[in-house]
Design an enzyme around this catalytic site. Structure first.
Site, PDB file in Angstrom:
ATOM      1  CG  PHE B  49      -1.815  -1.219   1.279  1.00 62.02           C
ATOM      2  CD1 PHE B  49      -3.091  -1.186   0.726  1.00 62.02           C
ATOM      3  CD2 PHE B  49      -1.368  -2.402   1.858  1.00 62.02           C
ATOM      4  CE1 PHE B  49      -3.917  -2.293   0.768  1.00 62.02           C
ATOM      5  CE2 PHE B  49      -2.193  -3.528   1.896  1.00 62.02           C
ATOM      6  CZ  PHE B  49      -3.457  -3.472   1.353  1.00 62.02           C
ATOM      7  CD  GLU B  50      -0.793   4.878  -3.750  1.00 58.16           C
ATOM      8  OE1 GLU B  50      -0.062   5.376  -4.598  1.00 58.16           O
ATOM      9  OE2 GLU B  50      -1.988   4.618  -3.948  1.00 58.16           O
ATOM     10  CG  LEU B  51      -0.512   4.585   3.725  1.00 63.04           C
ATOM     11  CD1 LEU B  51      -1.585   5.288   4.538  1.00 63.04           C
ATOM     12  CD2 LEU B  51      -1.103   3.416   3.001  1.00 63.04           C
ATOM     13  N   GLY B 130      -1.098   7.281  -6.746  1.00 61.63           N
ATOM     14  CA  GLY B 130       0.035   6.440  -7.131  1.00 61.63           C
ATOM     15  C   GLY B 130      -0.194   5.664  -8.420  1.00 61.63           C
TER      16      GLY B 130
END
Lengths: 281, 254, 281, 254
Positions: B49-51, B130
């Site tokens: 997950f990009e965070l 993203g």
């Protein structure tokens, strides 16, 4: 004045800070942040914003951002300049700022229209292998706001949960403002320095403001108020709707404490899993 | 209870994930597809997950955003966006999910703006997030979106997330190191990409080639062995409905 | 085979790993690390090394590194290739590797002879402001060794103390080997992810080896054995001296446990302040 | 007890640190100079250590390396080398200390190798560590080293840490963004840099201009107002001897 906000992506968005910007009628702000959920939309709708550097402006769980749409499509309340980014390109721009690097080369976004729309990147060729590369210049915010669970009075931050681009944005900034749920003892926070994204030497203000990130979540403190995002989405379809929402939740309350009282039991419910890392001082 | 288009899409998306793969998951249908894959044929797939979150087990409760506390608890790593994007640029991410407002026959996606110019769009969309990075750098891109003429267009107004540009060889020419869409899963059918162009390989049971042709903005290319999209097994339906009991993501608008 | 070692700088240097490389008579290794204190010197003296990418090779508290000097000045036991770095240039090379970046541009080392001696950098001009910049290409170690206080059996690392370039070296590597003082429970380590520099998905081996970093310090586990560094310095002035020292401390012991028994009470004394973060399993 | 050259050097080095400054400290004499400065005229100076440590108070005990556990405990930040080097490249570091095996009249330092070529040196030295970065990017460089003809040379064999190259304007020409040596403190005297060149401004009480000239490898330039190096006050001597009671760093070889 450029301000980086909401740099942990969906969590830890400093809504209390944004609402105070609206109450103080700030104007011509340049906002920087990867996604910012609905906070950027509110600041745009309130006319505080001149320019946005972001990868995404919307309402993560409910859809489009109405104020952002009105500003871009109709110039209401004013035209704003948008510098399109992806999450990786804004992360690299802030990393370049944090490292004092002239730029960061990358292979992302080659072939995308984002570089043209952003206008600040440059295409180049790697002298090592001749491959095409995109050069991302640094972003150096005048101020980065870091919302966190705890901080000591000198500005030592304790930030749990995913950091997103918080560390790069804090190290890249000229000054950092800290928004925290509780004030902790210096020794206690310094005992676990890995939770501190930046040195306290960069912090110019520590603001002790409970519930400062609602409706976004803050790990170990409170959950995400999904329904609040949906209510905002429904309420702000029209300019009048946005003005009504702002009159109720922003200009209609004098500070965050009143905002939380207004939330009432629903605020209490979001805190049911909260657990503090430090003894409150 | 009838099988919804959302459930068929989730089941198909789950089949696109192979065991042991590193996958940029995202929210909504892709997240549920990841849950299905983990519980069936891909138990050792890893979700990114990009965070800054890495998980080997999906969150136990339905998520509204990847930043919900439930997605952080029990993660195997909780770090920074730059760490996850670095893995993506290094080529360590096998597949990524993405949705879009518009897609063209070459798999280029637009989530930025429709009509007008960039400074004065007719419809302002949220932007890349993203998505453009996943489309640029993942080994495979899995696209999921509603199927209608307004969304499946001959040409998109803005390429947010690059597919195959103008066809075969384009990604190499612009300098992208790898990747491109491997599949487009819509509410009506499933497309694969041949020489950079979308080819229909199956229609969902409730739809037909004519319906799909009528709702596709480009001259439809159909595979010789076009068939019907496999319907989810009872086991898979059970997993989907157990994870999304209200059908918040999988049965909306039905 | 390229191996990054000692990436936390003075602390947490995996001597146990290096000594086993010597016992196994590994040859033609390419060593990567910022300063490595005396471990690189030992591997060079034992003839394991073909090439070194480092900012500093010596004995931090005692002075020059005799084996490194003999190799460079007299080709004893063999000639080695040195790629000179500064701490910042090697940090940026590993960061480029970690991010999969084509290179990282910097202003450090302009005017220094290090770029010429290193041979892998390129001078360039920033297309943004025309300034001269130095481009640092990525370093991607075949293996990075991370020595830490604790890890879980799946490779989730808990690394306290300064990280130096440990995170960049771990993320840049093709594979990571973890050396830990104790094995911890997965849930316990994952509860504090900020102390984990890399995802466990990159870890190919977790080695439970007590005292693996002696004589370098490991935060919360043991202090630095300063005298040991001075003894090594005095003992290794000659080839015979180095061979004698190695016969006593490396090839003369079958494993780390025997090495620690040989240290005896002085080992115990270095641990007087030790405190564990996790319940031993 | 007589005042040692090491003590005079430490006292002079301490005077080079201004209150509130961010300083790359290093070990040995510079570390003790930082202690003296903090305890006297610069209580709010901040010490930076390149392995990732930021301190507002010196470690309570004598350090042998910056990685000693005592230097980590009580630090106000414990991070990564890249974080501290980033602050340096951003121009946030006011001053840095450095020693060297060789220095030339323009303040260029060699800690890499002496004689021969790089692949076959006559004497192999340890290398830069972070020294070359501090010399490249700090606003001011404070150099401390023993004074003899072999070390203060007309030209160094290898420029590890750039000073003023070949004189005024050189740093700008090669692209360095700022900085350069502000002072050279030796066992015999103190030099300042005028138009990029070392000029003697004081000799220590136990030395003389003749002795310094005899031990300097370049035609000595002497300031018009050359004087004697200020001897440490009893307060400063007390701080030094309290921190280094054995004289491990400040009285060796005397």
């Amino acid at each position: 004045m450029s301000i980086a906000l909401g740099c942990a992506l969906e969590p830890a968005i400093p809504f209390a800070f944004g609402h105070e910007l609206i109450r103080q009628r700030k104007r011509d702000l340049v906002l920087i942040g990867p996604i910012s959920d609905i906070l950027f939309d509110q600041l745009i709708g309130a006319g505080c914003v001149r320019e946005i550097h972001a990868a995404w402006v919307g309402n993560v769980s409910a859809g489009l951002a109405h104020c952002y749409r009105r500003a871009m499509e109709q110039g209401i309340p004013r035209r704003i300049v948008v510098r399109d980014h992806s999450n990786f390109s804004i992360a690299q721009a802030l990393l370049a700022g944090a490292m004092g690097a002239p730029y960061i080369p990358t292979w992302t976004l080659l072939g995308s229209d984002i570089p043209r729309a952003n206008g600040t990147f440059k295409e180049s060729t790697s002298p090592f292998d001749g491959s095409k590369v995109l050069l991302i210049p640094p972003i150096v915010p005048d101020v980065t706001v870091v919302a966190c669970q705890s901080a000591d009075p000198t500005g030592t931050v304790y930030l749990d949960g995913p950091w997103g681009v918080s560390q790069e944005a804090a190290l890249a900034a000229k000054a950092v403002i800290v928004l925290c749920e509780s004030i902790a003892g210096t020794e206690a926070v310094q005992q676990i320095p890995r939770y501190t994204p930046l040195p306290s030497t960069k912090v110019v203000a520590v603001v002790h403001e409970r519930g400062g990130c609602h409706p976004s979540p803050l790990q170990n403190e409170y959950g995400r108020d999904h329904e609040f995002f949906h209510e905002y989405h429904r309420a702000t379809r029209t300019v009048e709707g946005f003005e009504g929402w702002t009159a109720e939740w922003v200009t209609g309350v004098k500070d965050r404490a009143e905002y939380l009282r207004k939330l009432g039991p629903r605020w209490k419910a979001l805190r049911d899993k909260s657990r503090q890392m430090f003894e409150p001082m | 209870m009838d099988v919804s288009a959302g459930e068929i899409m989730v089941a198909q998306a789950a089949r696109e994930i192979r065991d042991g793969e590193m996958v940029f998951v995202g929210m909504r249908l892709p997240l549920i597809a990841f849950v299905v894959a983990k519980r069936t044929h891909a138990p050792s797939a890893i979700g990114l997950f990009e965070l800054g979150i890495v998980r080997d087990e999906p969150a136990p409760e339905l998520l509204y955003t990847m930043g919900d506390p439930a997605n952080v608890e029990g993660s195997i790593w909780c770090a920074r966006t730059i760490d996850l994007m670095g893995m993506l640029q290094r080529g360590e991410v096998d597949a990524g999910f993405i949705g879009g407002a518009e897609i063209d026959r070459y798999g280029n996606l637009n989530t930025t703006a429709i009509g007008g110019d960039r400074a004065h769009p007719k419809v302002q969309l949220p932007g890349s997030g993203g998505g453009a990075d996943i489309a640029s750098l993942a080994h495979r891109l899995i696209v999921i979106m509603p199927h209608d003429k307004g969304r499946l267009r001959e040409r998109v107004d803005f390429i947010t997330s690059p597919g195959y540009g103008r066809g075969a060889g384009w990604r190499e020419r612009v300098g992208l190191p790898r990747g491109g869409p491997s599949v487009l899963i819509t509410t009506l059918g499933v497309f694969r990409f041949v020489d950079g162009e979308a080819v229909l390989v199956s229609n969902h049971p409730a739809s037909s080639l004519d319906e799909i042709r009528a709702n596709t903005g480009w001259p439809l290319r159909v595979a010789g062995d076009v068939g019907e999209t496999q319907v989810p097994s009872d086991e898979v339906l059970g997993i989907i409905r157990d994870y999304d009991p209200e059908g918040f993501w999988t049965r909306r608008g039905e």
